[in-house]
Design a protein around this motif. Structure first.
Motif, mmCIF file in Angstrom:
data_model
loop_
_atom_site.group_PDB
_atom_site.id
_atom_site.type_symbol
_atom_site.label_atom_id
_atom_site.label_comp_id
_atom_site.label_asym_id
_atom_site.label_seq_id
_atom_site.Cartn_x
_atom_site.Cartn_y
_atom_site.Cartn_z
ATOM 1 N N THR A 178 0.805 -1.218 0.000
ATOM 2 C CA THR A 178 0.000 0.000 0.000
ATOM 3 C C THR A 178 0.839 1.269 0.000
ATOM 4 O OG1 THR A 178 -1.927 -1.043 1.040
ATOM 5 C CG2 THR A 178 -1.690 1.335 1.310
ATOM 6 N N ASN A 179 1.746 1.407 0.963
ATOM 7 C CA ASN A 179 2.520 2.652 1.070
ATOM 8 C C ASN A 179 3.325 2.921 -0.179
ATOM 9 O OD1 ASN A 179 1.527 3.151 3.628
ATOM 10 N ND2 ASN A 179 3.240 2.166 4.669
ATOM 11 N N LYS A 180 3.942 1.878 -0.713
ATOM 12 C CA LYS A 180 4.722 2.009 -1.942
ATOM 13 C C LYS A 180 3.836 2.445 -3.108
ATOM 14 C CE LYS A 180 5.804 -1.894 -3.871
ATOM 15 N NZ LYS A 180 6.442 -3.184 -4.212
ATOM 16 N N LEU A 181 2.637 1.851 -3.187
ATOM 17 C CA LEU A 181 1.741 2.180 -4.302
ATOM 18 C C LEU A 181 1.212 3.604 -4.199
ATOM 19 C CD1 LEU A 181 -0.249 -1.172 -4.710
ATOM 20 C CD2 LEU A 181 1.794 -0.388 -5.957
ATOM 21 N N TYR A 182 0.953 4.079 -2.976
ATOM 22 C CA TYR A 182 0.559 5.485 -2.811
ATOM 23 C C TYR A 182 1.660 6.410 -3.334
ATOM 24 C CZ TYR A 182 -3.784 5.268 -0.026
ATOM 25 O OH TYR A 182 -5.090 5.101 0.405
ATOM 26 N N ASP A 183 2.917 6.105 -2.993
ATOM 27 C CA ASP A 183 4.048 6.934 -3.439
ATOM 28 C C ASP A 183 4.164 6.924 -4.960
ATOM 29 O OD1 ASP A 183 4.629 7.508 -0.814
ATOM 30 O OD2 ASP A 183 6.269 6.041 -0.652
ATOM 31 N N ILE A 184 3.986 5.736 -5.546
ATOM 32 C CA ILE A 184 4.089 5.610 -7.001
ATOM 33 C C ILE A 184 2.963 6.368 -7.693
ATOM 34 C CG2 ILE A 184 3.875 3.938 -8.904
ATOM 35 C CD1 ILE A 184 5.456 1.968 -7.117
ATOM 36 N N ARG A 185 1.765 6.282 -7.125
ATOM 37 C CA ARG A 185 0.647 7.026 -7.716
ATOM 38 C C ARG A 185 0.926 8.525 -7.724
ATOM 39 N NH1 ARG A 185 -4.830 8.026 -4.502
ATOM 40 N NH2 ARG A 185 -3.375 9.463 -3.528
ATOM 41 N N MET A 186 1.434 9.039 -6.607
ATOM 42 C CA MET A 186 1.732 10.474 -6.527
ATOM 43 C C MET A 186 2.799 10.876 -7.530
ATOM 44 S SD MET A 186 -0.289 11.844 -4.337
ATOM 45 C CE MET A 186 0.518 13.424 -4.028
ATOM 46 N N ALA A 187 3.790 10.015 -7.703
ATOM 47 C CA ALA A 187 4.922 10.371 -8.569
ATOM 48 C C ALA A 187 4.654 10.112 -10.045
ATOM 49 C CB ALA A 187 6.164 9.598 -8.123
ATOM 50 N N ASN A 188 3.995 8.980 -10.340
ATOM 51 C CA ASN A 188 3.928 8.538 -11.741
ATOM 52 C C ASN A 188 2.549 8.126 -12.240
ATOM 53 O OD1 ASN A 188 6.841 8.717 -12.246
ATOM 54 N ND2 ASN A 188 6.986 7.037 -10.765
ATOM 55 N N GLY A 189 1.524 8.138 -11.370
ATOM 56 C CA GLY A 189 0.170 7.857 -11.840
ATOM 57 C C GLY A 189 -0.233 6.390 -11.754
ATOM 58 N N TRP A 190 -1.469 6.144 -12.155
ATOM 59 C CA TRP A 190 -2.082 4.835 -11.956
ATOM 60 C C TRP A 190 -1.474 3.749 -12.835
ATOM 61 C CZ3 TRP A 190 -4.386 3.979 -7.682
ATOM 62 C CH2 TRP A 190 -5.122 4.985 -7.042
ATOM 63 N N LYS A 191 -1.034 4.080 -14.031
ATOM 64 C CA LYS A 191 -0.438 3.054 -14.899
ATOM 65 C C LYS A 191 0.808 2.472 -14.238
ATOM 66 C CE LYS A 191 -0.472 0.483 -18.470
ATOM 67 N NZ LYS A 191 -1.551 -0.514 -18.585
ATOM 68 N N ALA A 192 1.586 3.336 -13.598
ATOM 69 C CA ALA A 192 2.776 2.864 -12.894
ATOM 70 C C ALA A 192 2.399 2.015 -11.681
ATOM 71 C CB ALA A 192 3.640 4.052 -12.464
ATOM 72 N N VAL A 193 1.291 2.368 -11.014
ATOM 73 C CA VAL A 193 0.789 1.556 -9.903
ATOM 74 C C VAL A 193 0.452 0.153 -10.392
ATOM 75 C CG1 VAL A 193 -1.176 1.254 -8.333
ATOM 76 C CG2 VAL A 193 -0.053 3.490 -8.521
ATOM 77 N N GLU A 194 -0.266 0.075 -11.520
ATOM 78 C CA GLU A 194 -0.628 -1.229 -12.070
ATOM 79 C C GLU A 194 0.612 -2.060 -12.396
ATOM 80 O OE1 GLU A 194 -2.885 -3.192 -15.952
ATOM 81 O OE2 GLU A 194 -3.148 -1.048 -15.522
ATOM 82 N N THR A 195 1.607 -1.436 -12.994
ATOM 83 C CA THR A 195 2.839 -2.146 -13.357
ATOM 84 C C THR A 195 3.532 -2.700 -12.122
ATOM 85 O OG1 THR A 195 3.134 -0.733 -15.303
ATOM 86 C CG2 THR A 195 5.085 -1.889 -14.485
#
Length: 287
Positions: A178-195
């Motif tokens: 979760t925490n990592k995915l929140y950071d990724i969403r803020m930095a790079n968006g949902w596509k990066a979260v999915e990856t």
């Protein structure tokens, strides 16, 4: 018949559109009024076949104690860092709520010898592999290799979960990105979260369950990313944490109902809550 269902709510699961969603008792609480990490509630859950969660902190001697915080002050009568205390150091310390003794991992193993076959206990590891190390993993193996209960070991330290897999391959494993995915969403968006999520699902931890913050799941769904479906397509279960009614007697507020019903529509395998029976009752009062 409806009244019986409402009165008999055990807080074990909710069925919706042919899908069963288990209600997991957060920090060994069936209801928020229960004391934190209650051995009595755990025994009740073992008898009923509940899914439950507790937190483990590593001790100085390589064993563990059932606590959430790094420091003893918040939850107990003790002082200082948990990681600097041995089991014997903790024997005279009590929980703040109810003046109860702390539950050490050795106690836990003894409590788990006889359980309902459906019962599941999540060990949420609050320290990483750097702190726990091979000695801590060996302690888990020595005490939990032959228990009757079903256990799932989870954490956000992927190295730790891999180490547990190698030493205790028969235990279920979970990861919480979760925490990592929140950071990724803020930095790079949902596509990066999915990856990133896809990479975790196919990674070396070989997880059974993915633990995700329920607002993250709903935010992703609103953006077109169904994280639960993505996980289920890879054969993984999803636990959405932690949804607790603000007023368990009154049931869902309108905002809570919107969020909970949206979450249920995505069909999570499990929802973590501090108010399991009240959530089950409130659901049946709405549908």
């Amino acid at each position: 018949m409806q009244m019986t269902r409402l009165l008999d709510a055990q807080g074990l699961e909710i069925s919706h559109e042919g899908h069963r969603t288990r209600l997991k008792w957060h920090r060994l609480r069936k209801q928020f009024a229960d004391p934190l990490f209650s051995a009595e509630v755990m025994a009740e859950g073992f008898a009923a076949g509940a899914s439950m969660e507790l937190d483990l902190r590593v001790r100085a001697d390589g064993g563990f104690v059932v606590l959430h915080d790094k420091e003893l002050e918040g939850e107990t009568t003790g002082h200082g860092a948990v990681a600097e205390k041995s089991g014997s150091d903790l024997s005279d310390i009590r929980m703040q709520e109810g003046d109860r003794p702390l539950i050490l991992s050795e106690d836990l193993a003894a409590m788990m010898q006889s359980t309902h076959p459906a019962a599941l206990l999540q060990f949420d590891m609050k320290d990483g592999y750097e702190a726990i190390g091979a000695r801590g993993v060996a302690h888990l193996a020595a005490h939990f290799r032959d228990i009757a209960a079903s256990v799932i070991v989870s954490g956000d330290s992927l190295d730790l979960i891999v180490a547990v897999k190698e030493k205790l391959p028969h235990l279920l494993r979970g990861i919480d990105p979760t925490n990592k995915l929140y950071d990724i969403r803020m930095a790079n968006g949902w596509k990066a979260v999915e990856t990133e999520l896809r990479a975790d699902l196919s990674g070396p931890t070989e997880p059974d369950t993915i633990y995700l913050h329920w607002p993250l799941i709903l935010d992703a769904a609103n953006a077109g990313l169904d994280m639960i479906a993505l996980c289920r397509d890879e054969g993984k279960r999803v636990d959405a944490w932690t949804f607790t009614l603000k007023d368990p007697e009154a049931g869902f507020s309108e905002a809570e109902w919107r969020n909970f019903s949206a979450l249920m529509a995505l069909k999570p395998d499990q929802i973590t809550t501090d108010e399991a029976p009240a959530t089950e009752r409130a659901w049946h009062q709405r549908i």
